[in-house]
Design a protein around this motif. Structure first.
Motif, PDB file in Angstrom:
ATOM      1  N   PRO A   1       0.877  -1.161  -0.092  1.00 17.59           N
ATOM      2  CA  PRO A   1      -0.184  -0.141  -0.116  1.00 17.59           C
ATOM      3  C   PRO A   1       0.728   1.186  -0.142  1.00 17.59           C
ATOM      4  CG  PRO A   1      -0.107  -1.019   2.031  1.00 17.59           C
ATOM      5  CD  PRO A   1       0.629  -2.207   1.095  1.00 17.59           C
TER       6      PRO A   1
ATOM      7  N   GLU B   1      -3.509   5.535   7.821  1.00 16.63           N
ATOM      8  CA  GLU B   1      -2.335   4.820   7.143  1.00 16.63           C
ATOM      9  C   GLU B   1      -1.211   5.558   6.999  1.00 16.63           C
ATOM     10  OE1 GLU B   1      -3.262   2.893   3.350  1.00 16.63           O
ATOM     11  OE2 GLU B   1      -5.000   1.977   4.320  1.00 16.63           O
TER      12      GLU B   1
ATOM     13  N   LYS C   1      -0.229  -1.982   6.986  1.00 19.38           N
ATOM     14  CA  LYS C   1      -1.261  -1.176   7.013  1.00 19.38           C
ATOM     15  C   LYS C   1      -1.668  -0.976   8.599  1.00 19.38           C
ATOM     16  CE  LYS C   1      -3.976  -3.389   3.309  1.00 19.38           C
ATOM     17  NZ  LYS C   1      -4.885  -4.340   3.076  1.00 19.38           N
TER      18      LYS C   1
END
Lengths: 437, 252
Positions: free
Chosen positions: B147, B175, B202
């Protein structure tokens, strides 16, 4: 000539690898030992590790008591810094302990103890696999699987994953629950409450009018556990050893070594308190130490069972249901706390205050204590982990030896003895993975 | 015919087994298979012929090798369940035990990695096993779908000084935006297999490598990685960062 015979039987339907060793001397049982095969050496490979590295390593001691291991460890690490854990994190830790307990207790109840209970009370002799249990009572089966799932989901929501939690680190819980998380968790606990009421009613209906066999009676023991002003609380409190209403003693965790200590070879726990006494931890001890559940339903439920049950290790099966029921309701209360989703900054762990740290908690199977020592470079130089089942092993051995001797004298059939011993061991719900740390 | 399963544990924490039992699909798994040996929940003592054996845990004792070989003899397929069975697992840290993954002793047909295996991945593999479909895993490293990928550092010239962020540095509920390696925190994403949905990352924590390596040549991956990052002296001397879950093989 003396004839010695050693019979080894592998335990099934227990958590981990255990064996029973029966010693026959001239066709009489001289001793029975519940043995754990190997020690994995966690206490030795923790040496050399950094403090904040420990909790996630010790989580791997056990895939059932992972939350207890990690949280006890986090508490021990925080003890070095004398910091106070944010209230939000403490509440989340409670929820994680609840999820773990629901999962662990329901697995033990359904797969390990229920088949034995049916057999012990002569209700059915052949309900030994999940396949047979589903056919016997599909509603109960569904409700149990749902409970296991609920425990699992609580861990996923607040712990990041279902086993070996990610969010639990020294300092607190690195997770800020969203409103959605809280409402999901609420639904899960509400469902758990319904399921547990059904299972508890069922248990009372089937078993409360029966008398548990004598061989499951507990000898005179000292009950040990965390005491939080007489309330049921597995996260914090002082340590209490209780023999009966008149005779009990209470002390702070930092003074534990005046009462018990690890065996020199780190195998087993010695009590200097009273060398002739046996000690018990777990649901029965928590029940004896809790003065008030402050829950009318629980008091009513407990009232169905008379003295014959209260002295039996089989009572722990019912207490496991009660503990799940209690914590399910505690969970619902915690979820209403406004602080739960308030932005919080975790404390910094930079200013060291002590060279030792102790953390204690009530794991599903009883009091769990971690004690670490560090050197000048803040590296672990010694670690001691006190596992609940280690405390219970002497009393397990006493109980199975006494009964095996009597049963073998009476029947002369070693196979019956082997089978029966296993049901007694399972009733104590040993956590072998933890012992083999 | 329902596929016949054997599920056994060697030296382990039983976490893979408890994950199995708490999977959403476990009731379905029971229904669609015939479990013939599973000491955790069954009283059966004898190992018989089966289609699939799932083996949890690493080898730490002689007796386990015999049991493992016995299972191999009776099973059409053997899967290493969890990182201990697949790569050695947490006991790779042990200084007293010589532990080994099961593939050091028998031929295996696949792995279900993770400590514990991520529920989604685990459930999918089980269904595919029941349906006799391909169970091969992604061969990508965690960074491939990270991510934080957009902010990933191409050239790693930051000194790596920590293996964990300090608690007060983790902003709850948000995040993290920067690659850990850029922030001076060791993340094992570059040498770890994907499949965990980057759960730790995360949550603001770096990868520790619990899914195990992608390529079998784990040791050369580490050497390669080490040549790209600058580890602080403190970390160079710190034991068990890279082999926390996977035991490097020494071939002579």
């Amino acid at each position: 000539m003396k004839r010695l015979l050693k019979i080894v039987d592998v335990c099934t339907r227990v958590e981990g690898h255990g064996t029973v060793k029966i010693l026959l001397q001239n066709d009489e049982i001289s001793n029975v030992d519940f043995e754990i095969q190997s020690n994995r050496g966690f206490e030795s490979f923790l040496i050399g590790k950094k403090l904040n590295d420990i909790p996630k390593i010790v989580s791997r001691i056990c895939g059932l008591c992972y939350a207890s291991q990690t949280i006890a460890s986090c508490k021990a690490v925080e003890n070095f810094f004398n910091i106070s854990t944010p209230e939000q994190s403490i509440l989340l830790r409670h929820l994680l302990l609840f999820g773990e307990l629901i999962k662990s207790h329901s697995m033990h109840f359904y797969f390990q103890s229920l088949p034995d209970l049916f057999q012990i009370f002569d209700i059915s002799q052949k309900l030994f696999s999940p396949y047979e249990l589903i056919r016997y009572d599909s509603q109960l089966t569904t409700y149990i699987y749902e409970l296991i799932k609920i425990g699992n989901e609580i861990e996923k929501i607040f712990g990041g994953r279902s086993v070996h939690l990610i969010t639990s680190i020294p300092g607190g819980i690195v997770y800020l629950p969203s409103r959605k998380d809280i409402s999901m968790a609420r639904k899960y606990f509400q469902k758990a409450k319904i399921n547990l009421e059904f299972i508890i009613d069922k248990f009372i209906g089937v078993f409360s009018n029966r008398v548990p066999p004598e061989e499951y009676d507990l000898p005179n023991v000292m009950y040990m556990g965390l005491n939080n002003f007489g309330n049921f609380n597995r996260y914090s409190g002082t340590l209490k050893i209780k023999e009966n209403v008149k005779n009990s003693i209470e002390f702070e965790e930092k003074n534990y070594s005046s009462y018990f200590e690890k065996d020199i070879n780190l195998r087993g726990i010695d009590f200097h308190f009273d060398k002739n006494k046996r000690f018990l931890v777990g649901p029965i001890s928590r029940y004896k130490i809790t003065e008030n559940y402050e829950n009318d339903n629980i008091n009513t439920y407990l009232g169905y069972f008379d003295k014959s049950w209260q002295n039996s290790v089989l009572f722990s099966n019912f207490l496991r249901l009660i503990e799940m029921y209690f914590e399910t309701q505690q969970g619902l209360i915690i979820l209403e706390e406004p602080v739960l989703n308030r932005r919080t900054i975790l404390p910094s762990l930079t200013s060291l205050k002590n060279s030792e740290g102790i953390g204690v908690i009530e794991a599903p199977r009883g009091m769990l204590l971690h004690h670490y020592y560090i050197n000048d470079n803040e590296i672990i130089k010694k670690a001691k982990i006190f596992i609940p089942t280690e405390i219970n092993i002497p009393i397990i051995n006493d109980t199975i030896t006494k009964y095996a001797q009597e049963l073998y004298n009476r029947t002369g059939d070693i196979n019956i003895v082997k089978k029966k011993i296993q049901t007694i061991i399972r009733a104590f719900d040993p956590c072998i993975s933890c012992v083999a740390h | 015919m329902k596929p016949r399963f054997i599920i056994i544990s060697l030296t382990s924490c039983s976490g893979c087994i408890s994950t199995l039992i708490s999977l959403d699909i476990f009731p379905q798994f029971l229904e669609r298979t015939k479990i013939i040996y599973f000491p955790f929940i069954l009283d059966v003592e004898k190992i018989e012929d089966c289609d699939i054996a799932l083996v949890e845990g690493c080898i730490s004792e002689e007796s386990e090798i015999n049991l493992l070989k016995e299972v191999r003899k009776h099973a059409k397929k053997v899967y290493a369940l969890g990182t201990c069975a697949a790569f050695g697992g947490i006991l790779s840290l042990s200084n007293s035990k010589d532990i080994k993954p099961i593939s050091d002793f028998i031929q295996i047909d696949g792995i279900i990695p993770g400590c514990p295996p991520p529920s989604k991945l685990f459930g999918n593999i089980l269904i595919r096993l029941i349906e006799n479909k391909d169970t091969s895993l992604s061969e990508k490293v965690l960074c491939a779908n990270c991510p934080l990928r957009e902010n990933m550092e191409k050239i790693l010239d930051t000194d790596i000084i920590k293996i964990n962020p300090n608690p007060e540095e983790i902003i709850l509920g948000e995040e993290n935006s920067d690659c850990f390696l850029k922030r001076g925190i060791l993340c094992l994403g570059p040498i770890t297999r994907e499949g965990c949905e980057s759960k730790c990352i995360k949550l603001g924590l770096p990868c520790e490598g619990c899914m195990g390596p992608v390529s079998k040549d784990f040791t050369s991956n580490i050497i390669n990685f080490l040549s790209l990052v600058k580890l602080s002296k403190d970390l160079i001397n710190y034991e068990g960062i890279f082999y926390r879950f996977s035991k490097p093989k020494l071939r002579r």
